[in-house]
Design a protein around this motif. Structure first.
Motif, PDB file in Angstrom:
ATOM      1  N   ILE A 170      94.899  54.003  41.293  1.00  0.00           N
ATOM      2  CA  ILE A 170      94.546  55.404  41.548  1.00  0.00           C
ATOM      3  C   ILE A 170      93.097  55.513  42.014  1.00  0.00           C
ATOM      4  N   THR A 171      92.199  54.791  41.338  1.00  0.00           N
ATOM      5  CA  THR A 171      90.781  54.824  41.720  1.00  0.00           C
ATOM      6  C   THR A 171      90.590  54.281  43.133  1.00  0.00           C
ATOM      7  N   SER A 172      91.308  53.212  43.470  1.00  0.00           N
ATOM      8  CA  SER A 172      91.207  52.639  44.821  1.00  0.00           C
ATOM      9  C   SER A 172      91.694  53.627  45.877  1.00  0.00           C
ATOM     10  N   VAL A 173      92.757  54.372  45.563  1.00  0.00           N
ATOM     11  CA  VAL A 173      93.267  55.375  46.505  1.00  0.00           C
ATOM     12  C   VAL A 173      92.237  56.481  46.715  1.00  0.00           C
ATOM     13  N   VAL A 174      91.598  56.920  45.618  1.00  0.00           N
ATOM     14  CA  VAL A 174      90.558  57.953  45.730  1.00  0.00           C
ATOM     15  C   VAL A 174      89.400  57.453  46.590  1.00  0.00           C
ATOM     16  N   ILE A 175      88.992  56.203  46.386  1.00  0.00           N
ATOM     17  CA  ILE A 175      87.897  55.627  47.180  1.00  0.00           C
ATOM     18  C   ILE A 175      88.281  55.575  48.657  1.00  0.00           C
ATOM     19  N   MET A 176      89.499  55.161  48.933  1.00  0.00           N
ATOM     20  CA  MET A 176      89.965  55.087  50.328  1.00  0.00           C
ATOM     21  C   MET A 176      89.940  56.469  50.976  1.00  0.00           C
ATOM     22  N   LEU A 177      90.414  57.480  50.262  1.00  0.00           N
ATOM     23  CA  LEU A 177      90.389  58.844  50.793  1.00  0.00           C
ATOM     24  C   LEU A 177      88.954  59.301  51.045  1.00  0.00           C
ATOM     25  N   GLU A 206      75.210  53.787  48.606  1.00  0.00           N
ATOM     26  CA  GLU A 206      76.309  54.746  48.661  1.00  0.00           C
ATOM     27  C   GLU A 206      77.660  54.120  48.328  1.00  0.00           C
ATOM     28  N   LYS A 207      77.835  52.818  48.571  1.00  0.00           N
ATOM     29  CA  LYS A 207      79.103  52.173  48.230  1.00  0.00           C
ATOM     30  C   LYS A 207      79.312  52.152  46.721  1.00  0.00           C
ATOM     31  N   ALA A 208      78.254  51.793  45.996  1.00  0.00           N
ATOM     32  CA  ALA A 208      78.337  51.833  44.531  1.00  0.00           C
ATOM     33  C   ALA A 208      78.484  53.267  44.054  1.00  0.00           C
ATOM     34  N   GLY A 209      77.849  54.205  44.775  1.00  0.00           N
ATOM     35  CA  GLY A 209      77.924  55.611  44.399  1.00  0.00           C
ATOM     36  C   GLY A 209      79.338  56.151  44.504  1.00  0.00           C
ATOM     37  N   VAL A 210      80.025  55.853  45.609  1.00  0.00           N
ATOM     38  CA  VAL A 210      81.391  56.371  45.777  1.00  0.00           C
ATOM     39  C   VAL A 210      82.347  55.685  44.792  1.00  0.00           C
TER      40      VAL A 210
END
Length: 656
Positions: free
Chosen positions: A458-465, A110-114
């Motif tokens: 931006i991608t890191s922010v989406v992952i954090m959310l 799931e980590k790779a998935g998100v």
């Protein structure tokens, strides 16, 4: 509310978006699904449009070493076929769709998935922005400089236009944009075909120039220097390969048989993209195309190919105009696949569940609106500069590609004893992995300081959310499971009641969603809170058809069946406790509207009744809870109170 009784807002919405669709229509999936040709247009335009800028970016890097263009054309076409073949295998082994997100989740965790899903979402937002801005650049290049202030408003209106037609439905939006796609294909077949055929007699001279250029390159650059130059040009043209993943991600919109039609669409996409991108590079070489201020290389090429024709200027104009217009169609891919990735992530609780909901037109309305709004914000941030957006755009594409190829490689290695064809497929995915990782590394190194860093932020922010949302949902589910453990298997005493429910007696109508501790707690609260008042129980449930269930008529039937089974358990429990009980259910995409209509129908049947519903209550309600939980019970209560039906909300405390 029907159209005649609706307000002006409802009438405008109905005119723009269209009339609601009937979820119970057995032919609805056939009507909405795309045949391979339409899927090629709707999902392949993103890939094919990249031939408008990908080959040019690669060719410019070569500088005076244009003799490498032929090898670059072969490498580009071969890479298209390798990546396309790899994604065809994903279609075969993951026929439910979802592309990179589903593949990474199931094969790497799931980590790779998100990570893959978040990268895809940002990628599709940028797909819309890049395509629309490139469209604006191409179209406004034909107008006087005084028109430039209108370019950004035009681009924003173009995004709004795409939002509206996608709210109407995917098939309608693709059909509306099909003529642009067809004009692009016809003009570029003529451009590339005539450009190559006309210069076949000169192929000997061109071959001689390539040989002499190669010898000169060996002297000036050395073999290693030429290899590095070639790799850089190949990587900078990586935009050519964007969009190949779209078919795998959007497989749910394909007509049955989905796998065969999806693979057929992938063939259309790969052949058209390989021939177009490779053919343009060959034409650059044959005609000795060089940059001209204020013009794209494709515009220069069209001018040279059609220059000797009596109507060549008009044909060149139509050819380049079609490139700009196709970019409008390419933005469609972001609206088709972006909301689907969002819906898949919402089903897995990485996103608010409302993004898995369907509109009255059976579109993912919330996802379409979010994609459109995000694209407009990115457009405004970049001030409409295509160079900034392309830098941001290219990194996430190959991040997703790399994870998908790694996941499929691991999948075949892990299942080598079960799948006799693993030796045939594994090398393709390993080669695809090497190509994608190489392009990703070079792109990050080359473009990190020129805006690539912003994509990663931006991608890191989406992952954090996503992790914050998933953590909240996990805590809520843990609290609900505690209710399940305590209440689902409650002991029963007394005689089983087989009497039919009497409409003359006081009746409790309870809204339930699945058989769980939440519903049982509400049922027991009614008995405890109103002792001896209610003689009958009628359990009411709505089978919500969201993106997770709307995958075919069989999936909808299974959802309907599971709803009936859950209601039988509630009825059986009530009768074991001595109450006459019945159940009613319906199916719909809007739980509030469907449940309200169903409760109204039941109250006519049982006039002495009260509607009950349970609602999750948090110790500290805040904006996060309001966003992540739609408070359906209160919305239904509001609808029923307006209709004069007594409705009681019973609180269910969740300790998180």
């Amino acid at each position: 509310m029907n159209e005649e009784n609706g307000g002006i807002g409802d009438k405008i919405k109905r005119t723009l978006v269209g009339k609601p669709r009937d979820i119970r229509d057995p032919s609805i999936f056939h009507k909405l699904a795309l045949i391979p040709i339409l899927a090629w247009i709707g999902l392949g335009a993103d890939g094919l449009s990249s031939a408008s800028y990908g080959p040019e970016e690669a060719f410019k890097v070569l500088g005076k070493h244009t003799y490498l263009a032929l090898a670059l054309a072969v490498a580009t076409a071969l890479t298209v076929f390798i990546i396309s073949y790899a994604y065809s295998r994903m279609i075969e082994y993951f026929p439910s769709g979802g592309g990179g997100y589903v593949v990474a989740t199931h094969t790497l965790g799931e980590k790779a998935g998100v990570l893959s899903g978040s990268a895809l979402l940002v990628d599709y937002m940028l797909t819309i922005s890049v395509s629309i801005v490139a469209c604006g650049e191409a179209l406004f290049s034909f107008f006087p400089a005084s028109f430039q202030p209108f370019k950004t408003p035009f681009e924003i209106l173009a995004i709004v236009f795409l939002v509206v037609i996608n709210l109407r439905g995917i098939k309608e939006s693709v059909t509306m944009l099909a003529p642009i796609f067809i004009v692009f294909v016809l003009t570029h077949v003529l451009l590339i075909g005539y450009g190559i055929l006309k210069h076949i007699p000169e192929i000997g001279a061109v071959a001689g120039e390539v040989r002499s250029g190669f010898q000169s390159g060996l002297t000036t650059l050395g073999l290693g220097g030429m290899a590095l130059l070639f790799l850089r040009a190949f990587s900078m043209g990586g935009g050519t390969f964007t969009g190949i993943e779209a078919v795998s991600n959007g497989l749910q919109i394909m007509r049955e048989p989905r796998v065969q039609n999806g693979k057929k669409t992938m063939v259309y996409l790969s052949v058209s993209l390989a021939l177009t991108a490779g053919g343009i590079l060959v034409c650059y070489l044959f005609l000795g195309v060089s940059p001209v201020a204020g013009k794209t290389l494709n515009a220069v090429l069209a001018g040279q190919v059609f220059g000797g024709w009596s109507f060549g200027g008009v044909l060149a104009l139509i050819t380049i105009f079609s490139e700009g217009a196709l970019l409008l169609v390419a933005a469609q891919t972001g609206f088709v696949d972006g909301p689907r990735v969002m819906a898949n992530m919402a089903v897995d609780y990485w996103f608010p569940h409302r993004f898995a909901s369907l509109s009255s037109r059976l579109t993912m309305q919330n996802g379409v609106l979010l994609m459109g709004g995000s694209a407009i914000l990115l457009l405004l941030y970049s001030r409409g500069r295509i160079s900034t957006l392309i830098v941001m755009y290219s990194i996430n594409v190959f991040l997703t590609f790399s994870l998908s190829q790694l996941g499929m490689s691991r999948f075949f290695i892990k299942n080598r004893r079960k799948d006799p064809t693993w030796k045939k497929h594994l090398p393709v995915h390993l080669v695809g992995l090497a190509l994608c990782v190489a392009i990703l590394i070079v792109t990050i190194l080359e473009k990190f300081t020129h805006g690539g860093w912003l994509t990663l932020v931006i991608t890191s922010v989406v992952i954090m959310l996503c992790y914050l949302i998933k953590g909240h949902y996990n805590r809520v589910r843990k609290g609900v499971r505690e209710l399940d453990d305590m209440l689902v298997a409650i002991p029963h005493k007394g005689e089983y009641n087989t009497d039919p429910a009497d409409p003359k007696d006081m009746t409790a109508i309870q809204l339930v969603s699945g058989y769980n501790g939440f519903g049982v707690h509400t049922f027991l609260s009614i008995i405890r809170g109103f002792p001896g008042l209610y003689k009958n129980f009628v359990f009411v449930s709505v089978a919500e058809v969201d993106a997770g269930a709307f995958k075919g008529s069989d999936a909808v039937s299974c959802l309907d069946g599971s709803t009936c089974e859950a209601l039988k358990k509630y009825v059986d429990q009530a009768r074991r406790l001595g109450f006459p009980a019945e159940s009613r259910h319906d199916m719909g995409i809007d739980v509030v509207e469907t449940a309200s209509a169903l409760c109204q129908s039941v109250t006519r049947e049982f006039p002495k009744s009260t509607v009950f519903a349970g609602q999750t209550v948090f110790h500290r309600p805040g904006i996060v809870n309001r966003i992540l939980h739609n408070e359906t019970a209160f919305a239904i209560q509001q609808e029923l109170r307006w209709k004069g039906i007594t409705t009681v909300i019973l609180p269910i405390r969740i300790n998180i």
